[in-house]
Design an enzyme around this catalytic site. Sequence first.
Site, short mmCIF file in Angstrom:
data_model
loop_
_atom_site.label_atom_id
_atom_site.label_comp_id
_atom_site.label_asym_id
_atom_site.label_seq_id
_atom_site.Cartn_x
_atom_site.Cartn_y
_atom_site.Cartn_z
N HIS A 18 -1.97 0.43 0.16
CA HIS A 18 -2.93 1.40 -0.40
C HIS A 18 -2.24 2.22 -1.47
O HIS A 18 -1.06 2.01 -1.79
CB HIS A 18 -3.60 2.24 0.70
CG HIS A 18 -2.69 3.14 1.49
ND1 HIS A 18 -1.90 4.11 0.91
CD2 HIS A 18 -2.48 3.25 2.82
CE1 HIS A 18 -1.24 4.77 1.84
NE2 HIS A 18 -1.56 4.25 3.03
N HIS A 21 1.23 3.71 -0.98
CA HIS A 21 2.35 2.76 -1.12
C HIS A 21 2.62 2.47 -2.60
O HIS A 21 3.76 2.34 -3.02
CB HIS A 21 2.06 1.44 -0.40
CG HIS A 21 1.70 1.62 1.06
ND1 HIS A 21 0.49 1.21 1.57
CD2 HIS A 21 2.38 2.18 2.09
CE1 HIS A 21 0.45 1.50 2.87
NE2 HIS A 21 1.58 2.09 3.20
N CYS A 143 1.09 11.86 19.82
CA CYS A 143 1.82 11.88 18.55
C CYS A 143 0.89 12.50 17.51
O CYS A 143 -0.20 11.98 17.27
CB CYS A 143 2.19 10.45 18.13
SG CYS A 143 2.66 10.38 16.39
N LYS A 294 -6.34 12.81 4.94
CA LYS A 294 -5.19 11.93 5.14
C LYS A 294 -5.65 10.48 4.89
O LYS A 294 -6.74 10.10 5.30
CB LYS A 294 -4.73 12.10 6.59
CG LYS A 294 -3.50 11.30 6.90
CD LYS A 294 -3.08 11.42 8.35
CE LYS A 294 -2.05 10.34 8.60
NZ LYS A 294 -1.89 9.90 9.94
N1 MSP Z 1 8.62 0.08 7.41
C1 MSP Z 1 8.89 1.46 7.31
C2 MSP Z 1 9.96 1.74 6.29
C3 MSP Z 1 11.25 1.04 6.51
S1 MSP Z 1 12.38 1.34 5.24
C4 MSP Z 1 13.82 0.75 5.80
C5 MSP Z 1 7.61 2.18 6.90
N2 MSP Z 1 6.69 1.44 6.30
S2 MSP Z 1 5.24 1.94 5.81
O1 MSP Z 1 4.50 0.76 5.44
O2 MSP Z 1 4.64 2.80 6.79
O3 MSP Z 1 5.50 2.71 4.46
C6 MSP Z 1 5.89 4.01 4.46
C7 MSP Z 1 6.05 4.51 3.04
O4 MSP Z 1 4.86 4.32 2.26
C8 MSP Z 1 6.24 6.02 3.01
O5 MSP Z 1 7.56 6.41 3.27
C9 MSP Z 1 5.83 6.34 1.61
O6 MSP Z 1 6.87 6.00 0.74
C10 MSP Z 1 4.65 5.40 1.39
N3 MSP Z 1 3.39 6.06 1.75
C11 MSP Z 1 2.54 5.72 2.77
N4 MSP Z 1 1.44 6.54 2.72
C12 MSP Z 1 1.56 7.39 1.68
C13 MSP Z 1 0.76 8.41 1.13
N5 MSP Z 1 -0.42 8.73 1.65
N6 MSP Z 1 1.23 9.06 0.05
C14 MSP Z 1 2.44 8.75 -0.54
N7 MSP Z 1 3.23 7.80 -0.03
C15 MSP Z 1 2.84 7.12 1.07
O7 MSP Z 1 7.53 3.38 7.12
#
Ligand code: MSP
Length: 500
Positions: A18, A21, A143, A294
């Site tokens: 999304h 990311h 959580c 969110k």
């Molecule tokens: N797989 C773990 C990370 C492992 S790194 C060794 C993880 N993955 S995740 O798919 O949940 O991605 C998390 C990352 O996506 C966040 O740290 C951030 O960089 C990005 N984001 C996810 N949602 C977001 C928003 N709503 N806004 C900005 N960044 C966001 O955690």
Amino acid sequence: MKKFYITTPIYYVNDRPHVGHLYTTMAADILARYHRACAEEVFLVTGTDDNAQKNMEAATKAGKPVAEYVSEMSAVWEQTWRELGISFDSFIRTSSKEHIAAVGAFFKKVETTGDIYKGMYEGAYCTGCESFKTDTELVDGKCPLHNRVPESVKQENYFFRVSKYRDALLDHISTHPEFIEPSSRRNEVTNFIKDHLEDFSISRPNNGWGIPVPGDDAHTLYVWFDALINYVSAVGYGSDEAQFKKLWPADLHLVGKDIIKFHCAYWPAMLMAAGLPLPKQVFAHGFFTNEGQKISKSLGNAIDPIVLVKEYGIETVRWYLTREIAFGEDGDFSIERLKERYNAELSHGIGNLVSRTLGMAEQYLGGVVPGHTAEDQNAGIWKEYMRAMDEHRFDKAAGVIRDYASSLDNLIALKQPWVLKKEGKNKEIEEVLYTVMESLRHLGHMLRPFMPQTAQGIFDRLGISDQADQDIKQAQKWGLLAPGTKITKGTGLFPPLAKE
Ligand code: MSP
């Protein structure tokens, strides 16, 4: 040649990407493009975190074998970044042979220090976070991030003796203030290490998915102990010593604020245990909400970047995400704001400036860059831009670009070439239009990391298509737009948005 190794988090594949990311990935891409423009050897890694339990749950929901599901979804992520022009140099999957071998080597290395031991774990596990939760982290037993009651687990696990590294971590953070940016996050991590750092469990009973603990197939490795190692496995740890030596330590791990504890406490301790140098910096950015809410699957408000880009174009989306929030702060994604910025800053801003200037150059100068005595007016602007980029504050650098474009608009408004024309002051017209056209060349170079196609569009119109890859430090010299060059106004860079 200086190297710049930059990473994004590797993403879970339980869902499609999304816009949140995209934000992290685009930020990494902007910085990678900037460092390439500075003639550095850049290595940008992104990828997918394949071994998480939540991926397994998603596969079950989709009625597919987990390996097949994870491969399909990982391909969706890779394809998305390709379609969006993310200039990654390597895409890592934690289910790949190379990564699994690297994790094995890393584990064994840490084992030799005596920092891995077996113990009983009893507590709560949130699959949403893929993390164990302490009582203090729960609100009404749930959580707070995922609004669900975590699983209770009681099992014999392997533990990592992170507590041994407490003082070394605190010492590193205080002697390397640049290690964690922005500084507010540094305090958060320091407090976590001081008050809550406890040995953590790094395995769970093998349920058929994940990397088996070396020498003990009854357990698989806890997904973070496996995932963090991607940053070294992606550059040859355990397989290509020469590449590893060249690229490690990473210059920058870009992460969201949600995963800072893993990157700024667990990961450096793991590296210390493995006898490896620490990354130079972890930069944690803020989170986007969507129209105030969110972004989450359950709310059904996740914006698919591909759909967004089809509607508004990748360059607009990149500009908007960059400009909307200060890097490090939280912010809200809103289509209305995107359109406002498009109209004010791109269509009426940079786009209009380019077509007006080149329109006048066609009309008053026959479309040819004139001779001139105009003097450098941009050194201060470049300094500000480079400082912001070097501090990874690309949002600030985009602000410099925006102000620069406005100052050129002001210069045109002040000099009024159309009045000069009536007065027959041709020399003055040449001076002012040269100044603005040469400044547009500079602006194009500043835009390269942010909007590569727009930058190219400016160079094409200025008749200097071949200068698009110039070393940005060379490009800063005043006067490189050579007299006699043929310019063309061409079509508008940012046509008005279709009315709804
Ligand atoms: N797989 C773990 C990370 C492992 S790194 C060794 C993880 N993955 S995740 O798919 O949940 O991605 C998390 C990352 O996506 C966040 O740290 C951030 O960089 C990005 N984001 C996810 N949602 C977001 C928003 N709503 N806004 C900005 N960044 C966001 O955690």
